[in-house]
Design a protein around this motif. Structure first.
Motif, mmCIF file in Angstrom:
data_model
loop_
_atom_site.group_PDB
_atom_site.id
_atom_site.type_symbol
_atom_site.label_atom_id
_atom_site.label_comp_id
_atom_site.label_asym_id
_atom_site.label_seq_id
_atom_site.Cartn_x
_atom_site.Cartn_y
_atom_site.Cartn_z
ATOM 1 N N ASP A 145 -3.810 5.472 7.869
ATOM 2 C CA ASP A 145 -4.184 6.635 7.064
ATOM 3 C C ASP A 145 -5.299 7.433 7.726
ATOM 4 O O ASP A 145 -5.368 8.661 7.570
ATOM 5 N N GLN A 146 -6.170 6.751 8.458
ATOM 6 C CA GLN A 146 -7.233 7.454 9.174
ATOM 7 C C GLN A 146 -6.648 8.400 10.218
ATOM 8 O O GLN A 146 -7.137 9.516 10.409
ATOM 9 N N SER A 147 -5.598 7.953 10.890
ATOM 10 C CA SER A 147 -4.964 8.816 11.883
ATOM 11 C C SER A 147 -4.285 10.004 11.209
ATOM 12 O O SER A 147 -4.311 11.128 11.723
ATOM 13 N N ARG A 148 -3.681 9.760 10.026
ATOM 14 C CA ARG A 148 -3.062 10.872 9.292
ATOM 15 C C ARG A 148 -4.109 11.889 8.866
ATOM 16 O O ARG A 148 -3.833 13.086 8.798
ATOM 17 N N LEU A 149 -5.311 11.405 8.574
ATOM 18 C CA LEU A 149 -6.386 12.288 8.141
ATOM 19 C C LEU A 149 -6.845 13.200 9.274
ATOM 20 O O LEU A 149 -7.219 14.353 9.051
ATOM 21 N N SER A 150 -6.821 12.704 10.487
ATOM 22 C CA SER A 150 -7.335 13.468 11.628
ATOM 23 C C SER A 150 -6.257 14.282 12.339
ATOM 24 O O SER A 150 -6.580 15.173 13.133
ATOM 25 N N GLU A 151 -4.989 14.002 12.063
ATOM 26 C CA GLU A 151 -3.905 14.705 12.771
ATOM 27 C C GLU A 151 -3.956 16.224 12.620
ATOM 28 O O GLU A 151 -3.797 16.957 13.607
ATOM 29 N N PRO A 152 -4.168 16.771 11.398
ATOM 30 C CA PRO A 152 -4.226 18.244 11.294
ATOM 31 C C PRO A 152 -5.330 18.866 12.139
ATOM 32 O O PRO A 152 -5.128 19.924 12.754
ATOM 33 N N VAL A 153 -6.506 18.217 12.190
ATOM 34 C CA VAL A 153 -7.617 18.750 12.978
ATOM 35 C C VAL A 153 -7.298 18.666 14.465
ATOM 36 O O VAL A 153 -7.606 19.595 15.231
ATOM 37 N N GLN A 154 -6.665 17.576 14.882
ATOM 38 C CA GLN A 154 -6.288 17.433 16.287
ATOM 39 C C GLN A 154 -5.275 18.490 16.697
ATOM 40 O O GLN A 154 -5.357 19.070 17.780
ATOM 41 N N GLU A 155 -4.314 18.751 15.805
ATOM 42 C CA GLU A 155 -3.307 19.786 16.069
ATOM 43 C C GLU A 155 -3.970 21.152 16.218
ATOM 44 O O GLU A 155 -3.642 21.931 17.125
#
Length: 442
Positions: free
Chosen positions: A252-262
């Motif tokens: 879930d932590q990775s899902r949280l950061s994915e939009p910012v990384q994109e």
């Protein structure tokens, strides 16, 4: 090979512009929260605006005396200056959720809380008085606006309003439109990376256009005239289900950061070629209350490597080649739409400039920091361009002031819904839209 043709097309050089940030007033640096109440920001607002309105009253109605609310006399005409408060029957109240007796209040659409029984009250340090008459329409004004009113007290104790004086547009510096060449600023809003409505390919097309990787030589020549990019809020959308106050699992932590990384991947491409300002919005990982502070640069490891990448406040004010540009990510106008009525977003924008206040509904219905000695949202210098992001549709017009002020108003639509960005020409302050669309054949 010796016989191979060599491409002799000249490399296009991107045009440059001089940039000056004017965000100091919106930055919270040495403020300390000691449990202070919001009354102090209202006092600061009234003090600043009353001084201004007193100077205008002498030219408006020089023969009418000025008094306080406490000094009103029945039947005697006078001018009072104070802060408006709008009593709203349908305004949501947190205490209603805990009341034992449920009244039969009609259901209200969430987008507007207006009611025919709404009325206005004017208050200063000495007291408050209910306003009557038809000159001052409750549908136009909101709580927090400071005005001067000409009228007289009635036998019922109300103040019958005969005329109203608003502050009007602030003084404006002469725009230094020295440049005889076209230079463009691109305004983007509501990218919402990570949301279901977001189309990464659509945004990539925009990035390719800005950086000159799209189209023929003519298109690339136009792209070379883009000197600045402004991203006006709601750049990412974090899945709400993850923000429940519980510890997150690693997936879930990775899902949280994915939009910012994109978003960072796309911003890095822009920042490599053109200066870009990013403002926080209501959905972004920033503080909720206005003025929103800059997004943490460490969220953008790729973009922050470039000195062309600037994380800015919301509201955001800056100058490009002597043209003063002021704007928000949309919360101030969205709140006005809930508590007043207007034909379109541009009309609400006009009102904020004429009231000389970016967000008059703060802190009543729109969250803001409890400043003690100043109100950072007062407009002391009229901008040449005033933009608002995250609106439902595109709109623009020129607003003319009584002293020759000219302001280009721009309503920026949400990119994730419309695929549109707004392009402003610094040479003449004309603007137009660019639309990006992707189609997939089945």
């Amino acid at each position: 090979m010796a016989g191979m043709e060599i491409d002799t097309v000249e490399n296009l050089q991107r045009k440059q512009s001089t940039y000056q940030s004017l965000d100091e007033t919106f930055v919270i640096q040495n403020e300390t929260y000691r449990g202070q109440q919001y009354s102090q920001i209202y006092f600061a607002r009234l003090h600043m605006m009353r001084t201004l309105l007193y100077s205008l009253v002498t030219h408006w109605k020089p023969h009418v005396p000025v008094c306080t609310v406490l000094g009103l006399e029945e039947g005697k005409e006078c001018i009072i200056v104070g802060t408006l408060y709008k009593h709203m029957k349908l305004k949501p109240c947190i205490l209603d959720e805990y009341s034992k007796e449920r009244s039969a209040v009609p259901l209200v659409k969430h987008h507007n809380f207006m009611h025919p029984d709404d009325h206005l009250v004017l208050e200063d340090e000495s007291g408050r008085v209910k306003l009557g008459g038809t000159v001052l329409s409750p549908s136009v004004y909101v709580t927090g606006v400071v005005v001067a009113l000409h009228g007289k007290e009635t036998g019922a104790g109300d103040f019958m309003v005969l005329d109203v004086l608003e502050a009007g547009l602030a003084p404006q510096i002469e725009p230094q439109l020295k440049s005889r060449e076209d230079k463009y600023v691109v305004f983007i809003s509501g990218v919402s990376a990570g949301s279901s409505s977001s189309n990464p390919l659509q945004f990539q097309l925009l990035v390719d256009h800005i950086t000159g990787h799209l189209g023929d030589e003519k298109e690339q020549g136009i792209a070379a005239e883009i000197v600045h990019v402004v991203i006006a809020g709601n750049s990412v959308e974090i899945p709400l289900g993850l923000l429940n106050g519980q510890n997150l699992a690693s997936k879930d932590q990775s899902r949280l950061s994915e939009p910012v990384q994109e978003l960072d991947i796309l911003l890095t491409q822009i920042a490599a070629g053109v200066p870009v300002d990013i403002m926080p919005g209501s959905n972004d990982p920033a503080n909720f209350s206005l003025p929103q502070q800059p997004l943490n640069r460490w969220l953008f490891p790729g973009s922050r490597a470039y000195n062309t990448f600037r994380s800015c406040t919301n509201p955001h004010c800056f100058e490009l080649d002597g043209v003063r540009i002021l704007g928000t990510s949309g919360q101030n106008i969205d709140d006005l739409k809930k508590y007043s009525e207007g034909s379109d977003g541009l009309e609400f924008m006009e009102r904020t400039l004429k009231w000389r206040h970016l967000a008059p509904t703060t802190p009543n219905t729109l969250g803001c920091y409890p400043f003690t000695d100043r109100d950072p949202f007062l407009i002391e210098s009229c901008p040449h361009v005033y933009f608002v992001g995250n609106q439902d549709k595109y709109g623009t017009r020129i607003l003319k002031g009584s002293e020759g002020q000219l302001v280009r108003l721009i309503s920026i639509p949400k990119f994730c819904n419309t695929g549109m960005v707004v392009v402003l020409n610094l040479r003449n302050l004309e603007c137009h839209t660019l639309s990006f669309e992707t189609q997939f054949s089945s």
